[in-house]
Scaffold this motif. Sequence first.
Motif, short mmCIF file in Angstrom:
data_model
loop_
_atom_site.label_atom_id
_atom_site.label_comp_id
_atom_site.label_asym_id
_atom_site.label_seq_id
_atom_site.Cartn_x
_atom_site.Cartn_y
_atom_site.Cartn_z
N UNK A 311 16.81 -52.20 -62.02
CA UNK A 311 16.06 -51.24 -63.04
C UNK A 311 16.05 -51.66 -64.27
N UNK A 312 17.27 -51.94 -64.56
CA UNK A 312 17.46 -52.45 -66.30
C UNK A 312 16.93 -53.49 -66.58
N UNK A 313 17.14 -54.67 -65.57
CA UNK A 313 16.39 -56.34 -65.57
C UNK A 313 15.05 -56.02 -65.76
N UNK A 314 14.55 -55.18 -65.11
CA UNK A 314 12.92 -54.75 -65.16
C UNK A 314 12.55 -54.37 -66.36
N UNK A 315 13.22 -53.19 -66.94
CA UNK A 315 13.07 -52.61 -68.14
C UNK A 315 13.04 -53.83 -69.21
N UNK A 316 14.15 -54.64 -69.27
CA UNK A 316 14.32 -55.70 -70.22
C UNK A 316 13.33 -56.70 -70.32
N UNK A 317 12.57 -56.69 -69.45
CA UNK A 317 11.72 -57.83 -69.06
C UNK A 317 12.38 -59.21 -68.39
N UNK A 318 13.36 -58.95 -67.80
CA UNK A 318 14.10 -60.21 -67.39
C UNK A 318 13.61 -60.64 -66.20
N UNK A 319 12.79 -59.92 -65.51
CA UNK A 319 12.30 -60.48 -64.29
C UNK A 319 10.84 -60.27 -64.27
N UNK A 320 10.24 -61.56 -63.89
CA UNK A 320 8.59 -61.49 -63.52
C UNK A 320 7.89 -61.25 -62.41
N UNK A 321 6.80 -61.22 -62.27
CA UNK A 321 6.12 -60.66 -61.04
C UNK A 321 6.42 -61.71 -60.16
N UNK A 322 6.61 -61.44 -58.89
CA UNK A 322 6.78 -62.29 -57.57
C UNK A 322 8.15 -62.80 -57.88
N UNK A 323 9.21 -62.60 -58.70
CA UNK A 323 10.46 -62.98 -58.54
C UNK A 323 10.81 -62.31 -57.36
N UNK A 324 12.11 -63.25 -56.44
CA UNK A 324 12.71 -62.42 -55.33
C UNK A 324 14.11 -62.48 -55.78
N UNK A 325 14.45 -61.04 -55.79
CA UNK A 325 15.99 -60.58 -56.18
C UNK A 325 16.76 -60.46 -55.00
N UNK A 326 17.80 -61.04 -54.71
CA UNK A 326 18.90 -60.35 -53.89
C UNK A 326 19.95 -59.71 -54.43
#
Length: 343
Positions: A311-326
């Motif tokens: 959640x916090x990586x998403x809020x910080x903009x660290x993740x982009x659309x279509x990224x696959x997170x394990x």
Amino acid sequence: MSRDPVQFGIRNFGYAFGEDQDVAQVAGDYVDDPERIIRWGYRTFHRAPEGVTATDLAADAARKALAGADLAADDVDLIVLATSEMPEYPHWDSSAALARKLGRTRAQTLLLTEGCASGVTGLGVVAGLMAVQLEINTVLFVAVNRVSEFHRNRMKVNNAVHSDGAVAAVLHRGHPRNRWLATDQFTDPDLCDWFRTDYGGAVAPVPPPGWTSTIAPAGHERVQAHFDKDPRRLGDFVDLLNHRVVEVIEGACRRAGVDRDAVSHIIYINDSPDAIDDITAPFALPRERSNAALAVVHGHMGAADQLVSLGQHLERGDLAEDDVVAMAGISIGMRWYCTLVRV
């Protein structure tokens, strides 16, 4: 063509944390060798005030997640609570207690207690329920860790500073973002006694006179005893631990039908930065593609680690659309586990 048996995504997050504590300032209250704890690299952790329970933290996070999604508790079809610490009471369903705190008078609830893993493997359980119960569209998934300092010394369980926090995620069928792809897990049953709490259960309900969690042996001492303190055997086992994390991530990739090279970020348990680097190295991912920076400020929040970081990586903009997170880790059991999410 998608291989997902069901499709759901995370619509919103909510968090609740204990009060921030400076590791360097308070480590001496928990251990005789605070410099060893400081070397792990944690800067702060969260400690809930006395009287604030796990379900209090869970309810706080849940209300924030629901408010952020513009939902009421009555809009939820299933309430899931994943916990990784001693419950407030034996023979007590804290998922039902959470539903009551949220004002529900009747609800389908689910309690998950597989230690730190439950906040990640629980998403796979939800997928199974959604596959057989088509009426489940919205799920409130809450993961919480609230250390009982009577039972465990938060700086002696393993090589992590244990912390108090909760995360709630609103899951919605068909939601196109932060989509669950697959969950994989396995256990090594021979190691099931490691990291157990010795007192408070049916075998030994009461500790011996004079026992306190402050003076109880550290968890790593049990591990070292298992290998007769043989450095070579211990080193080989650390290698095996990390290799199995790779195995379980690859297993989740196979279930999802994606290549392991598609994994763009790994969110591990909130371990030390060096330990997280050992996990991301086989995937050639830099520290920035992991939760190392968040781990040192939150501490190890058990079942809540990975969803807080996601959640916090998403809020910080660290993740982009279509990224696959394990989201991966090792838990009591011992259990290796991974859930893949596509942003």
